[in-house]
Design a protein around this motif. Sequence first.
Motif, mmCIF file in Angstrom:
data_model
loop_
_atom_site.group_PDB
_atom_site.id
_atom_site.type_symbol
_atom_site.label_atom_id
_atom_site.label_comp_id
_atom_site.label_asym_id
_atom_site.label_seq_id
_atom_site.Cartn_x
_atom_site.Cartn_y
_atom_site.Cartn_z
ATOM 1 N N ARG A 49 0.881 -1.166 0.000
ATOM 2 C CA ARG A 49 0.000 0.000 0.000
ATOM 3 C C ARG A 49 0.926 1.225 0.000
ATOM 4 N N LEU A 72 0.504 4.684 -1.575
ATOM 5 C CA LEU A 72 -0.277 5.668 -2.297
ATOM 6 C C LEU A 72 0.565 6.889 -2.645
ATOM 7 N N THR A 104 1.248 2.566 -5.812
ATOM 8 C CA THR A 104 0.430 1.352 -5.926
ATOM 9 C C THR A 104 -1.028 1.641 -5.612
ATOM 10 N N GLN A 105 -1.839 0.621 -5.817
ATOM 11 C CA GLN A 105 -3.227 0.647 -5.359
ATOM 12 C C GLN A 105 -3.253 0.487 -3.836
ATOM 13 N N GLY A 150 -2.248 -3.159 -3.392
ATOM 14 C CA GLY A 150 -1.509 -3.485 -4.600
ATOM 15 C C GLY A 150 -0.513 -4.602 -4.398
ATOM 16 N N GLU A 184 -1.434 5.492 -10.701
ATOM 17 C CA GLU A 184 -2.593 4.688 -10.334
ATOM 18 C C GLU A 184 -3.890 5.493 -10.256
ATOM 19 N N SER A 208 -5.380 6.228 -7.603
ATOM 20 C CA SER A 208 -6.207 5.687 -6.520
ATOM 21 C C SER A 208 -6.378 6.678 -5.374
ATOM 22 N N HIS A 261 -3.487 -5.544 -9.290
ATOM 23 C CA HIS A 261 -4.241 -4.696 -8.356
ATOM 24 C C HIS A 261 -4.741 -5.564 -7.203
#
Length: 419
Positions: free
Chosen positions: A36, A38, A92-93, A96, A135, A137, A388
């Motif tokens: 994780r 972000l 990442t997601q 992820g 991403e 996200s 994902h």
Amino acid sequence: MSQSVKGSNLRVDGNALWVDLMETAQYGGTPKGGIRRLTLTDEDRQVRDWFVRTCTDLGCEVSFDSMGNLFARRPGLDNALPPITMGSHLDTQPTGGKFDGILGVLGGLSVLRALHNSGYTTRHPIEVINWTNEEGSRFSPPMMCSGVFAGIFTEAEVLDKRDRAGIRFGDELDTIGYRGKEPCGQHPISAYFELHIEQGPILEAEDKTIGIVTGIQGARWYEVTVRGKDAHAGSTPMPLRHDALVASAGMIMAVSEVAKAHGPSAVGTVGLLENRPNSSNVVPGEVFFTIDIRDPDDAVVLQMEQELRGKLETIAQENSVELEIVQIWDAPAVHFDKACVGMVEEAATEHGYSARRIVSGPGHDAGYVAKVAPTAMIFVPCKDGLSHNEEESILQQDAEMGANVLLAAVLKADQTFDQ
């Protein structure tokens, strides 16, 4: 031995690449073995710092532009030439895996390492790029900063984007210390290659090692708000309700139905849903959700949108709720540079790797970079086509072979492009 002969014999260090992948997985690592990380969080800063240190140790100069896009440059024989570039993303997601995006960055790093260890000097400078916020996200839409680079978005609109907590993109970029002085988009490049996991099942199913990516399918994203009326769950008769969640359930099913009607290539997804007030004994008064539709044919994407709007408006009327649909992203289908695609294909053939041409379902930074420079992509298989997801998995040998194709394609581009 001549430079050209020596270059044709170069290979990446697959073990070092794998160590890099496992080491960087600690930044934002999750208990389930995923990541994780972000955009613009402390975990993002940590992995950026690692990237800067590692590239600097290889003798590279690292810079970053006004959107935080990172550029690690290895000098060439003629540094007046725009660089041949490689890259992807480090973010990442929320849940992820270890390989989505970062394989392209670290695969590029393995190319720099191979050049450094061999003492081979290319004509052009060679660069690895980490694109900020691929991403989408945390800050939507995706690929925002390669989008600024390509002139799709303006710096001002991206800097003012806010996440779901209301936190501003520009403020977070300053917080992690990666806002550079060079205006985004003013960094010249000769060509761009991106290594990535397929994020789908085709290569694995056909027992192919390399995907020669010819383009990316078109995609559109929407934010949908359905407004009904909060009411007591025990005392409000069913015929008198304005239930936003019931209406939304029908709309979500419509997304799936429209995509299936345009199969097999079309896809439609509702991946984010917020229900308000989200109380067990209150009829929901407002629902927010996202829609993602894609197809390799832009005309099909447009037709899907028109059908969806009609169906959602009908469902809203039938349920006595208000409907708001806002398109937040439009990414037309992309066709990569034929010469660069050919270099990838030649590289796979020369190495003796099994390969096939393929169109990417997901979007990538390469899709925007292709608007301003010759571009191509390389896919390697991932287990069960899963991405994902924290269980995302690839084989070490596939990562190495993908990076070897990347290296060979970059060397071909170095001998081909004159500017």
